[in-house]
Design a protein around this motif. Structure first.
Motif, PDB file in Angstrom:
ATOM      1  N   SER A  57       1.973  -7.636 -28.340  1.00  0.00           N
ATOM      2  CA  SER A  57       2.030  -6.797 -29.541  1.00  0.00           C
ATOM      3  C   SER A  57       1.283  -5.506 -29.261  1.00  0.00           C
ATOM      4  O   SER A  57       0.512  -5.418 -28.287  1.00  0.00           O
ATOM      5  N   ARG A  59      -1.117  -4.394 -31.146  1.00  0.00           N
ATOM      6  CA  ARG A  59      -2.550  -4.621 -31.409  1.00  0.00           C
ATOM      7  C   ARG A  59      -3.230  -5.255 -30.199  1.00  0.00           C
ATOM      8  O   ARG A  59      -4.354  -4.930 -29.849  1.00  0.00           O
ATOM      9  N   CYS A  84      -3.218   1.425 -40.071  1.00  0.00           N
ATOM     10  CA  CYS A  84      -2.892   0.017 -40.242  1.00  0.00           C
ATOM     11  C   CYS A  84      -4.126  -0.826 -39.891  1.00  0.00           C
ATOM     12  O   CYS A  84      -4.864  -0.504 -38.947  1.00  0.00           O
ATOM     13  N   VAL A  87      -5.528  -1.646 -36.357  1.00  0.00           N
ATOM     14  CA  VAL A  87      -6.193  -0.665 -35.483  1.00  0.00           C
ATOM     15  C   VAL A  87      -7.720  -0.846 -35.538  1.00  0.00           C
ATOM     16  O   VAL A  87      -8.348  -1.069 -34.492  1.00  0.00           O
ATOM     17  N   ASP A 155      -1.592   6.945 -30.205  1.00  0.00           N
ATOM     18  CA  ASP A 155      -0.991   5.738 -30.771  1.00  0.00           C
ATOM     19  C   ASP A 155       0.452   6.070 -31.154  1.00  0.00           C
ATOM     20  O   ASP A 155       0.717   6.704 -32.175  1.00  0.00           O
ATOM     21  N   HIS A 158       4.645   4.313 -33.820  1.00  0.00           N
ATOM     22  CA  HIS A 158       5.739   4.694 -34.727  1.00  0.00           C
ATOM     23  C   HIS A 158       6.781   5.584 -34.067  1.00  0.00           C
ATOM     24  O   HIS A 158       7.718   6.002 -34.747  1.00  0.00           O
ATOM     25  N   LEU A 176      -0.293   4.264 -26.450  1.00  0.00           N
ATOM     26  CA  LEU A 176      -0.039   2.913 -26.943  1.00  0.00           C
ATOM     27  C   LEU A 176       1.373   2.845 -27.525  1.00  0.00           C
ATOM     28  O   LEU A 176       1.761   3.710 -28.315  1.00  0.00           O
ATOM     29  N   SER A 178       4.383   0.197 -29.408  1.00  0.00           N
ATOM     30  CA  SER A 178       4.621  -1.086 -30.082  1.00  0.00           C
ATOM     31  C   SER A 178       6.122  -1.343 -30.119  1.00  0.00           C
ATOM     32  O   SER A 178       6.914  -0.421 -30.337  1.00  0.00           O
TER      33      SER A 178
HETATM   34  C1  LIG Z   1      -0.429   2.884 -36.302  1.00  0.00           C
HETATM   35  C2  LIG Z   1      -0.255   1.536 -35.674  1.00  0.00           C
HETATM   36  N1  LIG Z   1      -0.840   1.297 -34.497  1.00  0.00           N
HETATM   37  C3  LIG Z   1      -0.723   0.099 -33.892  1.00  0.00           C
HETATM   38  C4  LIG Z   1      -0.010  -0.924 -34.472  1.00  0.00           C
HETATM   39  C5  LIG Z   1       0.085  -2.242 -33.770  1.00  0.00           C
HETATM   40  O1  LIG Z   1       1.396  -2.606 -33.520  1.00  0.00           O
HETATM   41  P1  LIG Z   1       1.865  -4.152 -33.531  1.00  0.00           P
HETATM   42  O2  LIG Z   1       2.435  -4.425 -34.882  1.00  0.00           O
HETATM   43  O3  LIG Z   1       2.899  -4.193 -32.453  1.00  0.00           O
HETATM   44  O4  LIG Z   1       0.699  -4.991 -33.234  1.00  0.00           O
HETATM   45  C6  LIG Z   1       0.611  -0.700 -35.705  1.00  0.00           C
HETATM   46  C7  LIG Z   1       1.390  -1.731 -36.396  1.00  0.00           C
HETATM   47  O5  LIG Z   1       1.056  -2.768 -36.756  1.00  0.00           O
HETATM   48  C8  LIG Z   1       0.488   0.559 -36.324  1.00  0.00           C
HETATM   49  O6  LIG Z   1       1.077   0.813 -37.497  1.00  0.00           O
END
Ligand SMILES: Cc1ncc(COP(=O)(O)O)c(C=O)c1O
Length: 411
Positions: A57, A59, A84, A87, A155, A158, A176, A178
């Motif tokens: 993931s 995170r 979120c 973070v 990050d 999105h 990073l 996702s």
């Molecule tokens: C701004 C942001 N960074 C990091 C993440 C982490 O992504 P993931 O859902 O894949 O853990 C998210 C979402 O949850 C996010 O919205």
């Protein structure tokens, strides 16, 4: 009856992913291990010319990256308000202290002038979030980070641009990504770190090699996620979609985006490996990145053209995004409109409204956010109404949404 308009009902469950998931559910030998993880890594490395480390993931990937930076107790990591919960959770799990800095209405990202004054001798990193794919002020942040010898993390949860550029990705020490179910592309779950620094890459190598493996049951629920929503949408016209979703949730056949523990500010300090099945789904969507981004861009332009009749504000930098994950409007009565739209089967609660640390059910204190310290983030959180741009949102859906919005805003 029309199918629901939504942000979260399998937004990236394209027909190609549904078919792939259908096959994968019968191939348990490919769930944990297989060739797709390395194929995804190779594809990302080729596209972005960076070292690539993959995790289960975003995170998990962020935790791994911060752990690679070897934070010491008391070390501070700057992040933005309007973010979120995962973070700040990852920052704390890696041993750091999250320091919230307010955002600019132009980008919904960090306001660089406020970042400079938030830096102390304990600051180790700045996380620059490209909220909904709106480019943040990365050039200004790079200068600030260089002045104090601080790592800059972009990050990109999105946004997945086709190339790294001055606006997105190129200035970062690490980027990073996702591959979550509602992100730029979806493997249902997954994340990655891109970096050009050998010392960060070397430490990430070790963390990735020792990552734990998700259980077959956990991966099964992830693989079935596109199938669950495809079934719900199929059943919607006969009024059984909602019931079906309730049943699968009750039997824990739909993995939650955020656990109750995560809402209380808790994250396990450990990385999990990217399941091969999720890598396969992410890779298929990565191969479709150009058309996914073009679709998002086309819908955003349609919304932008309609905005002047809606008397809503749009963050100015949104127009320079290569592909908005969602199209943000700022309205004084956003919550009332969201509720009214829900009665028309238009579900715009995307988990990014009503709170500085999202979703709003997050314990803000446990997330380390001192109320009142990011006034602009609080204002945006109460005024935001985001419109879907994901690839399963059709032009017809967008027009239905705009017509409903126009009617509500003019009555
Ligand atoms: C701004 C942001 N960074 C990091 C993440 C982490 O992504 P993931 O859902 O894949 O853990 C998210 C979402 O949850 C996010 O919205």
């Amino acid at each position: 009856m029309t199918t629901p308009i939504h942000h979260t009902f399998g937004p990236l469950a394209l027909q190609s992913q549904v078919l792939q998931a259908f096959r994968l559910q019968f191939q348990p030998w490919l769930w944990q291990h297989g060739p797709s993880r390395e194929e995804l890594r190779t594809a990302l490395a080729k596209q972005y010319s960076r070292n690539v480390h993959v995790f289960d993931s975003g995170r998990s990937a962020l935790w791994a990256l911060l752990t690679a930076l070897e934070l010491q107790p008391g070390d501070e990591v700057i992040l933005q308000g309007f973010t979120c919960a995962v973070v700040p959770n990852a920052i704390r799990a890696a041993g750091g202290t999250p320091i919230y800095v307010d955002i600019s209405q132009r980008t919904l990202g960090l306001d660089p002038s406020l970042v400079r004054s938030a830096i102390t001798r304990r600051t180790r990193a700045v996380i620059c979030q490209h909220t909904f794919g709106i480019p943040s002020d990365t050039s200004a942040l790079r200068i600030i980070c260089d002045e104090s010898d601080i790592a800059l993390i972009e990050d990109c949860a999105h946004i997945l641009p086709e190339q790294l550029s001055d606006r997105i990705g190129l200035h970062a020490d690490a980027v990073l990504l996702s591959f979550g179910r509602d992100k730029a592309i979806s493997g249902v779950s997954g994340g990655a770190v891109l970096t050009q620094h050998a010392f960060i890459a070397q430490r990430l190598d070790g963390i990735e090699k020792s990552a734990a493996t998700l259980s077959k049951w956990e991966i099964f629920t992830l693989v079935c996620y596109p199938l669950r929503y495809a079934t719900a949408k199929f059943l919607w016209p006969v009024h059984l979609g909602r019931l079906y979703l309730r049943i699968v949730r009750f039997f824990r056949l739909l993995p939650p985006v955020l656990t109750a523990e995560e809402r209380r500010g808790i994250m396990t300090a450990r990385a999990y490996a990217l399941p091969n099945a999720c890598a396969a789904m992410a890779l298929l969507q990565f191969q479709q990145l150009r058309s996914i981004n073009a679709h998002r861009h086309m819908l955003s332009e349609r919304y932008a053209a309609a905005v002047h009749t809606l008397h809503a504000e749009v963050p100015r930098a949104a127009a320079s995004s290569p592909a908005l994950q969602k199209f943000p409007l700022l309205l004084p009565n956003a919550e009332r409109i969201r509720r009214a739209l829900k009665r028309q089967d238009i579900h715009l609660d995307d988990g990014w409204c009503g709170a500085v640390v999202n979703p709003r059910t997050t314990d803000q204190r446990a997330a380390g956010y001192p109320r009142g310290t990011c006034p602009e983030s609080e204002r945006i959180a109460s005024h935001i109404l985001s419109l879907p741009t994901h690839p399963t949102m059709t032009v017809k859906d967008a027009d239905r949404l705009l017509a409903a919005l126009e009617k509500l805003l003019h009555t």
